[in-house]
Design a protein around this motif. Structure first.
Motif: not given
Length: 152
Positions: A98, A145, A148
């Protein structure tokens, strides 16, 4: 010697038993290498237009020492850090992946008014269709993805 190189490469490239975090880090590494290659090819063409053809040895020297290529060192250093992590004995954690994605996202923001790298990257995207294609692939990887939330 070749057996050692094959062993090192297989450690970096991964296997069917890799964790999802490691697989994502490997995918990021490969995307960064493709972007770096396109940017390097673009800078080589730009350099050769002004100075004439350079062979592989000359190109290597230019990449290391010439100011025109210096902005690409950021990508090289990022990939080296990933390589070191992939080659280490410790497993790749989801948290590490991350953070790597978060740093790459921040680095690869092409803006006219960004830092030196971001401005050069913006200009490269404006001027080279091959860079556009690799940037799109990198953006696709980033989109797959989740960011974060800590903003690491």
């Amino acid at each position: 010697m070749q057996a050692n190189m094959d062993s090192a490469n297989s450690k970096l490239e991964g296997s069917n038993h890799d964790s999802p975090a490691r697989e994502k880090l490997i995918a990021l590494r490969l995307a960064l290498l493709r972007v770096h290659k396109r940017l390097l090819e673009m800078e080589r063409r730009n350099y050769e237009r002004e100075h004439g053809h350079v062979n592989a040895g000359e190109l290597f020297r230019l990449v290391v020492d010439h100011s025109q290529f210096a902005w690409l060192h950021n990508i090289s250093e990022f990939v080296v850090r990933i390589d070191e992590s992939l080659a280490a004995q410790e497993p790749i954690t989801p948290e590490y992946t991350k953070v790597a994605f978060s740093l790459a996202r921040k680095m690869f923001v092409p803006t006219e008014s960004g830092d030196g790298f971001q401005k050069k990257y913006f200009d490269a995207i404006q001027n080279d269709p091959a860079v556009v294609i690799e940037h799109a692939e990198l953006a696709r990887l980033f989109n797959n993805e989740p960011p974060d939330p800590s903003g690491a």
